[in-house]
Enzyme design. Structure first.
Site, PDB file in Angstrom:
ATOM      1  N   ASN A  12       0.873  -1.178   0.000  1.00  0.00           N
ATOM      2  CA  ASN A  12       0.000   0.000   0.000  1.00  0.00           C
ATOM      3  C   ASN A  12       0.909   1.226   0.000  1.00  0.00           C
ATOM      4  OD1 ASN A  12      -1.868   1.994   0.434  1.00  0.00           O
ATOM      5  ND2 ASN A  12      -2.253   1.471   2.576  1.00  0.00           N
ATOM      6  N   TRP A  13       1.058   1.820  -1.178  1.00  0.00           N
ATOM      7  CA  TRP A  13       1.993   2.957  -1.287  1.00  0.00           C
ATOM      8  C   TRP A  13       1.405   4.247  -0.731  1.00  0.00           C
ATOM      9  CZ3 TRP A  13       4.226   2.320  -6.972  1.00  0.00           C
ATOM     10  CH2 TRP A  13       5.104   1.232  -6.981  1.00  0.00           C
ATOM     11  N   LYS A  14       0.098   4.257  -0.472  1.00  0.00           N
ATOM     12  CA  LYS A  14      -0.554   5.481   0.015  1.00  0.00           C
ATOM     13  C   LYS A  14      -0.261   6.629  -0.971  1.00  0.00           C
ATOM     14  CE  LYS A  14      -0.186   3.516   4.583  1.00  0.00           C
ATOM     15  NZ  LYS A  14      -0.097   3.694   6.029  1.00  0.00           N
ATOM     16  N   HIS A  99      -9.444   1.438   4.360  1.00  0.00           N
ATOM     17  CA  HIS A  99      -8.202   1.663   5.106  1.00  0.00           C
ATOM     18  C   HIS A  99      -8.476   2.680   6.212  1.00  0.00           C
ATOM     19  CE1 HIS A  99      -4.193   2.957   6.175  1.00  0.00           C
ATOM     20  NE2 HIS A  99      -3.772   1.802   5.681  1.00  0.00           N
ATOM     21  N   GLU A 101      -6.919   5.137   7.248  1.00  0.00           N
ATOM     22  CA  GLU A 101      -6.699   6.551   6.873  1.00  0.00           C
ATOM     23  C   GLU A 101      -7.892   7.088   6.079  1.00  0.00           C
ATOM     24  OE1 GLU A 101      -2.860   5.900   5.100  1.00  0.00           O
ATOM     25  OE2 GLU A 101      -2.031   5.482   7.084  1.00  0.00           O
ATOM     26  N   GLU A 171      -5.527  -4.340  10.771  1.00  0.00           N
ATOM     27  CA  GLU A 171      -4.487  -3.336  10.975  1.00  0.00           C
ATOM     28  C   GLU A 171      -4.797  -2.525  12.224  1.00  0.00           C
ATOM     29  OE1 GLU A 171      -2.382  -2.373   7.016  1.00  0.00           O
ATOM     30  OE2 GLU A 171      -4.135  -1.091   7.145  1.00  0.00           O
ATOM     31  N   GLY A 177       2.428   2.826  10.620  1.00  0.00           N
ATOM     32  CA  GLY A 177       3.397   3.903  10.418  1.00  0.00           C
ATOM     33  C   GLY A 177       4.101   4.346  11.687  1.00  0.00           C
ATOM     34  N   SER A 216       3.286  -1.542  10.460  1.00  0.00           N
ATOM     35  CA  SER A 216       4.733  -1.578  10.675  1.00  0.00           C
ATOM     36  C   SER A 216       5.376  -2.939  10.367  1.00  0.00           C
ATOM     37  CB  SER A 216       5.086  -1.127  12.100  1.00  0.00           C
ATOM     38  OG  SER A 216       4.685   0.214  12.296  1.00  0.00           O
TER      39      SER A 216
END
Ligand code: PGA
Length: 255
Positions: A12-14, A99, A101, A171, A177, A216
């Site tokens: 997941n490169w965001k 997700h 975020e 998650e 992160g 992480s």
């Protein structure tokens, strides 16, 4: 991890990597990834702007491409959104949904996810549904309540026959992160609980559904996490931006 379920690792490169940077990543990643991808499903999820480049470069390889979100309608007045047919035309095969975020910063709701997950399945996209608790929820002993609510709501409209095709990523938000990974005991307990929630709908589907850990994950902890009984792979953010680190993680998912 058990022999019955094929492992899956997703990058997941965001909001990272321009088109040029995505091309550079793929050129170094693909030749090495091909062998690993014989045993492990590998999905790269770039930002929308790099999807075309990544799908083009991955054509003819075993590596698959995913989007990071999707609207549930096919088209319409939804400024800034992208639909399943648009993704499919590019050769995209998977989509990350819900997700944390998206939930936290962009008001993604369980009601919308309850429409998005079946829509993705219907379109032929592999949905990777993210669930997980905040640190405050964990400390308050609310982890299971939160997971139950998310899994039950977001999968409510998925037919039992298609449940095994859904991928769920557990998650814990406090591990994303932050460099703070869940302990193996925490990851196994939460992921075993997610599988039990699927089993409440259908016991056979729960045996087939793949549940990933995310938060992480890096080359140093991937093998320990993937060795856990109910963990079928990983959703990787920061460490997936570097081809060598992501390759090590993918290799650790080999059965
Ligand atoms: P991280 O992100 O690996 O950088 O913690 C994981 C994710 O958000 O999917």
């Amino acid at each position: 991890m058990t022999a019955d379920r094929r492992p899956l690792v997703a990058a997941n490169w965001k909001m990272n990597k321009t088109n040029t940077e995505a091309r550079e990543f793929m050129q170094s990643f693909l030749p090495e990834a091909e062998g690993i991808a014989a045993d492990v499903d590998i999905v790269v999820c770039p930002p929308y702007t790099a999807l075309h480049t990544v799908t083009d470069l991955a054509t003819g390889s075993r590596v698959r491409t995913g989007a990071q979100n999707m609207h549930e309608e096919d088209s319409g007045a939804f400024t800034g959104e992208v639909s399943a047919p648009m993704l499919l035309e590019l050769g995209v095969e998977a989509v990350v949904l819900g997700h944390s975020e998206r939930r936290q910063y962009f008001a993604e709701t369980d009601a919308a996810l309850a429409r998005k997950v079946p829509r993705a399945l219907h379109a032929g996209l592999l949905p990777i549904l993210c669930v997980g608790e905040t640190e405050a929820e964990r400390e308050a002993g609310e982890t299971e309540r939160k997971l139950r609510h998310q899994v039950q709501s977001d999968l409510a409209a998925v037919d039992v026959a298609r449940l095994p095709e859904v991928v769920i990523a557990y998650e814990p938000i406090w591990a994303i992160g932050t460099g703070k990974t869940a302990t193996p005991e925490q990851a196994q307990a939460a992921i075993g609980f997610v599988r039990a929630l699927v089993s409440d709908r259908d016991a056979a589907a729960a045996q087939d559904v793949r549940v990933l850990y995310g938060g992480s994950v890096d080359a140093g902890n991937a093998a320990e996490l993937m060795a856990l009984e109910d963990v079928d792979g990983a959703l990787v953010g920061g460490a997936s931006l570097d081809p060598d680190r992501f390759l090590s993680i993918a290799a650790a998912a080999r059965p």
